[in-house]
Motif scaffolding. Structure first.
Motif, PDB file in Angstrom:
ATOM      1  N   UNK A 182       0.807  -1.145   0.190  1.00 42.45           N
ATOM      2  CA  UNK A 182      -0.054   0.325   0.028  1.00 42.45           C
ATOM      3  C   UNK A 182       0.934   1.195  -0.079  1.00 42.45           C
ATOM      4  N   UNK A 183       0.719   2.147  -0.952  1.00 42.09           N
ATOM      5  CA  UNK A 183       1.482   3.181  -1.193  1.00 42.09           C
ATOM      6  C   UNK A 183       0.661   4.411  -0.561  1.00 42.09           C
ATOM      7  N   UNK A 184       1.427   5.118   0.623  1.00 42.12           N
ATOM      8  CA  UNK A 184       0.689   6.213   1.131  1.00 42.12           C
ATOM      9  C   UNK A 184       1.527   7.543   1.301  1.00 42.12           C
ATOM     10  N   UNK A 185       1.013   8.662   1.321  1.00 41.08           N
ATOM     11  CA  UNK A 185       1.691   9.854   1.461  1.00 41.08           C
ATOM     12  C   UNK A 185       1.472  10.507   2.821  1.00 41.08           C
ATOM     13  N   UNK A 186       2.549  11.013   3.508  1.00 40.38           N
ATOM     14  CA  UNK A 186       2.350  11.661   4.856  1.00 40.38           C
ATOM     15  C   UNK A 186       1.983  12.993   4.706  1.00 40.38           C
ATOM     16  N   UNK A 187       0.562  13.400   5.397  1.00 39.83           N
ATOM     17  CA  UNK A 187       0.106  14.687   5.070  1.00 39.83           C
ATOM     18  C   UNK A 187       0.598  15.416   6.267  1.00 39.83           C
ATOM     19  N   UNK A 188       0.315  14.933   7.483  1.00 38.79           N
ATOM     20  CA  UNK A 188       0.986  15.839   8.830  1.00 38.79           C
ATOM     21  C   UNK A 188       1.241  14.757   9.855  1.00 38.79           C
ATOM     22  N   UNK A 189       2.183  15.323  10.847  1.00 39.18           N
ATOM     23  CA  UNK A 189       2.458  14.726  12.017  1.00 39.18           C
ATOM     24  C   UNK A 189       1.830  15.599  13.104  1.00 39.18           C
ATOM     25  N   UNK A 190       1.308  15.177  14.063  1.00 42.26           N
ATOM     26  CA  UNK A 190       0.549  15.838  15.187  1.00 42.26           C
ATOM     27  C   UNK A 190       0.355  15.115  16.484  1.00 42.26           C
TER      28      UNK A 190
END
Length: 103
Positions: free
Chosen positions: A59-67
Motif C-alpha cells: 500500500x502506497x501512502x503519502x504523509x500529510x501531517x504529524x501531530x
C-alpha cells in the motif's frame, strides 16, 4: 479495491484516496511511504487473505501531517478514602493519505 493493513500494532481497512491517522511513523511531511504488512485484499466479491501476510501486496501512502491527538484524561478515585489521582497524556499520530493499493 480495499486492503487491511497493520501498522503501529493496529489494523486498518483502507481504500485509495482515504485519509487516516495512525501511530506515529518517523517520516517527513510530503514523503511517500510503502506499507508492506497487508493482511487482506478485497475487490468486489473476491477477497484474498494472507497467512499472515498477502505475498507481494503493498500500500502506497503519502504523509500529510504529524501531530498530537486531544488530551486523554485519567481520573482515579476511591470514595471515602481521600484518594484521588489525575493523569493525562497526548498521543502522537501521523496522518496518511492512501495513494494506491498494489497486489
Amino acid at each position: 479495491m480495499y486492503a487491511v493493513i497493520k501498522t503501529g500494532g493496529k489494523q486498518y481497512k483502507v481504500a485509495a484516496g482515504e485519509k487516516l491517522k495512525v501511530e506515529q511513523i518517523p517520516a517527513d511531511i510530503g514523503s511517500e511511504i510503502t506499507i508492506d504488512q497487508v493482511l487482506a485484499l478485497g475487490a468486489g466479491e473476491s477477497i484474498k487473505f494472507g497467512a499472515p501476510l498477502v505475498a507481494g501486496a503493498t500500500v502506497l501512502a503519502k504523509v500529510i501531517s504529524q501531530g498530537r491527538h486531544d488530551k486523554v484524561r485519567i481520573f482515579k478515585m476511591r470514595r471515602r478514602k481521600h484518594y484521588q489521582k489525575r493523569q493525562g497524556h497526548r498521543q502522537n499520530y501521523t496522518e496518511l493519505q492512501i495513494v494506491s493499493i498494489n497486489g
